[in-house]
Design a protein around this motif. Sequence first.
Motif, PDB file in Angstrom:
ATOM      1  N   ALA A  55     -20.540 -96.320  12.301  1.00 63.64           N
ATOM      2  CA  ALA A  55     -19.443 -97.237  11.986  1.00 63.64           C
ATOM      3  C   ALA A  55     -18.618 -96.697  10.816  1.00 63.64           C
ATOM      4  CB  ALA A  55     -19.986 -98.625  11.667  1.00 63.64           C
ATOM      5  N   MET A  56     -19.293 -96.185   9.801  1.00 56.57           N
ATOM      6  CA  MET A  56     -18.581 -95.627   8.642  1.00 56.57           C
ATOM      7  C   MET A  56     -17.831 -94.350   9.033  1.00 56.57           C
ATOM      8  SD  MET A  56     -21.335 -96.372   5.601  1.00 56.57           S
ATOM      9  CE  MET A  56     -20.429 -95.394   4.429  1.00 56.57           C
ATOM     10  N   ALA A  57     -18.488 -93.466   9.774  1.00 55.22           N
ATOM     11  CA  ALA A  57     -17.892 -92.180  10.150  1.00 55.22           C
ATOM     12  C   ALA A  57     -16.664 -92.346  11.033  1.00 55.22           C
ATOM     13  CB  ALA A  57     -18.927 -91.304  10.868  1.00 55.22           C
ATOM     14  N   HIS A  58     -16.639 -93.388  11.846  1.00 59.63           N
ATOM     15  CA  HIS A  58     -15.534 -93.590  12.783  1.00 59.63           C
ATOM     16  C   HIS A  58     -14.542 -94.642  12.316  1.00 59.63           C
ATOM     17  CE1 HIS A  58     -17.204 -90.812  15.666  1.00 59.63           C
ATOM     18  NE2 HIS A  58     -18.378 -91.378  15.475  1.00 59.63           N
ATOM     19  N   GLY A  59     -14.678 -95.102  11.073  1.00 57.35           N
ATOM     20  CA  GLY A  59     -13.692 -95.999  10.480  1.00 57.35           C
ATOM     21  C   GLY A  59     -13.624 -97.385  11.098  1.00 57.35           C
ATOM     22  N   VAL A  60     -14.762 -97.932  11.510  1.00 56.74           N
ATOM     23  CA  VAL A  60     -14.779 -99.280  12.086  1.00 56.74           C
ATOM     24  C   VAL A  60     -14.305-100.282  11.033  1.00 56.74           C
ATOM     25  CG1 VAL A  60     -16.268-101.092  13.017  1.00 56.74           C
ATOM     26  CG2 VAL A  60     -16.592 -98.732  13.742  1.00 56.74           C
ATOM     27  N   THR A  61     -13.345-101.133  11.409  1.00 58.76           N
ATOM     28  CA  THR A  61     -12.779-102.113  10.482  1.00 58.76           C
ATOM     29  C   THR A  61     -13.236-103.544  10.758  1.00 58.76           C
ATOM     30  OG1 THR A  61     -10.813-102.367  11.859  1.00 58.76           O
ATOM     31  CG2 THR A  61     -10.704-100.723  10.104  1.00 58.76           C
ATOM     32  N   TYR A  62     -13.988-103.756  11.804  1.00 56.98           N
ATOM     33  CA  TYR A  62     -14.474-105.077  12.185  1.00 56.98           C
ATOM     34  C   TYR A  62     -15.970-105.168  11.857  1.00 56.98           C
ATOM     35  CZ  TYR A  62     -15.395-102.079  16.209  1.00 56.98           C
ATOM     36  OH  TYR A  62     -15.777-101.025  17.007  1.00 56.98           O
ATOM     37  N   PRO A  63     -16.523-106.370  11.811  1.00 58.37           N
ATOM     38  CA  PRO A  63     -17.947-106.508  11.502  1.00 58.37           C
ATOM     39  C   PRO A  63     -18.828-105.817  12.538  1.00 58.37           C
ATOM     40  CG  PRO A  63     -16.839-108.630  11.368  1.00 58.37           C
ATOM     41  CD  PRO A  63     -15.858-107.663  11.955  1.00 58.37           C
ATOM     42  N   VAL A  64     -19.881-105.181  12.049  1.00 60.11           N
ATOM     43  CA  VAL A  64     -20.846-104.508  12.902  1.00 60.11           C
ATOM     44  C   VAL A  64     -22.224-105.093  12.626  1.00 60.11           C
ATOM     45  CG1 VAL A  64     -21.963-102.298  13.429  1.00 60.11           C
ATOM     46  CG2 VAL A  64     -19.506-102.389  13.012  1.00 60.11           C
ATOM     47  N   LEU A  65     -22.921-105.422  13.697  1.00 56.83           N
ATOM     48  CA  LEU A  65     -24.254-105.992  13.618  1.00 56.83           C
ATOM     49  C   LEU A  65     -25.223-105.095  14.371  1.00 56.83           C
ATOM     50  CD1 LEU A  65     -23.214-109.633  14.548  1.00 56.83           C
ATOM     51  CD2 LEU A  65     -23.455-108.650  12.263  1.00 56.83           C
ATOM     52  N   PHE A  66     -26.519-105.401  14.256  1.00 58.01           N
ATOM     53  CA  PHE A  66     -27.541-104.650  14.978  1.00 58.01           C
ATOM     54  C   PHE A  66     -28.543-105.635  15.561  1.00 58.01           C
ATOM     55  CE2 PHE A  66     -31.508-102.082  15.146  1.00 58.01           C
ATOM     56  CZ  PHE A  66     -31.067-101.134  16.059  1.00 58.01           C
ATOM     57  N   ASP A  67     -28.798-105.496  16.843  1.00 58.44           N
ATOM     58  CA  ASP A  67     -29.752-106.346  17.556  1.00 58.44           C
ATOM     59  C   ASP A  67     -31.134-105.731  17.383  1.00 58.44           C
ATOM     60  OD1 ASP A  67     -31.100-108.047  19.259  1.00 58.44           O
ATOM     61  OD2 ASP A  67     -30.101-107.342  21.075  1.00 58.44           O
ATOM     62  N   SER A  68     -31.795-106.053  16.262  1.00 56.88           N
ATOM     63  CA  SER A  68     -33.054-105.393  15.913  1.00 56.88           C
ATOM     64  C   SER A  68     -34.205-105.730  16.855  1.00 56.88           C
ATOM     65  CB  SER A  68     -33.458-105.739  14.472  1.00 56.88           C
ATOM     66  OG  SER A  68     -33.769-107.120  14.359  1.00 56.88           O
ATOM     67  N   GLU A  69     -34.115-106.838  17.587  1.00 59.00           N
ATOM     68  CA  GLU A  69     -35.165-107.194  18.537  1.00 59.00           C
ATOM     69  C   GLU A  69     -34.817-106.805  19.969  1.00 59.00           C
ATOM     70  OE1 GLU A  69     -36.598-111.179  18.093  1.00 59.00           O
ATOM     71  OE2 GLU A  69     -36.779-110.971  15.928  1.00 59.00           O
ATOM     72  N   GLY A  70     -33.601-106.318  20.197  1.00 62.46           N
ATOM     73  CA  GLY A  70     -33.201-105.830  21.508  1.00 62.46           C
ATOM     74  C   GLY A  70     -33.029-106.899  22.575  1.00 62.46           C
ATOM     75  N   ARG A  71     -32.778-108.125  22.199  1.00 58.49           N
ATOM     76  CA  ARG A  71     -32.652-109.211  23.179  1.00 58.49           C
ATOM     77  C   ARG A  71     -31.261-109.311  23.800  1.00 58.49           C
ATOM     78  NH1 ARG A  71     -35.860-112.901  25.055  1.00 58.49           N
ATOM     79  NH2 ARG A  71     -34.354-114.459  24.538  1.00 58.49           N
ATOM     80  N   GLY A  72     -30.249-108.827  23.115  1.00 61.00           N
ATOM     81  CA  GLY A  72     -28.874-108.976  23.587  1.00 61.00           C
ATOM     82  C   GLY A  72     -28.610-108.351  24.946  1.00 61.00           C
TER      83      GLY A  72
END
Length: 189
Positions: free
Chosen positions: A124-141
Amino acid sequence: PQGACLMAHWLTAAAVAACALLAPAVAGAGVKIGEAAPVALLPGVVDTEGQPYDAARSLVPAPDAAGARGATLLVFWASWCHPCVSEIPVLNELHRFYGKRGLRVVGMGVREGGETLEGIKKAAMAHGVTYPVLFDSEGRGLELFGVGALPTSVLLSGTGVILWNGPALPEDITARIAAALGPGESGTK
């Protein structure tokens, strides 16, 4: 040089195939247009600092003082997925342009293919993401939303109803977002 080009083409094709074959067992399962999004069933979602994130409250927030709810474009992605990374500039522009009218663009990193919170954060940092980024740590999504390929996007109404979902962004995504937000600067109807 020609061999290098062929190798690069093959690697790109392999990355696209890996993204497309991500979760064939759940492809077609999950959410359907017109149904409520299962955001309340997303435990284990964290922000890029590893802090718990209330997906139900943040992806489908209460109306603002004027009664506007906006809309949410939820994008499932991974740092190793070339089509996902290629979509970032478009998502940044959607966030910039429609954010003023109430669109929330949210990237949801998935725990597939060895992906980690740190990998999502760095990408996200390397590609200049400007919107919120989350992570699905349990993989349910992936299962809940029926994600069978990356990237997969889901457009939610202000009340959390699925308006559109599918792999990659459709050519008419701006029209879909504008319809979800309604006329006017506030996004209210």
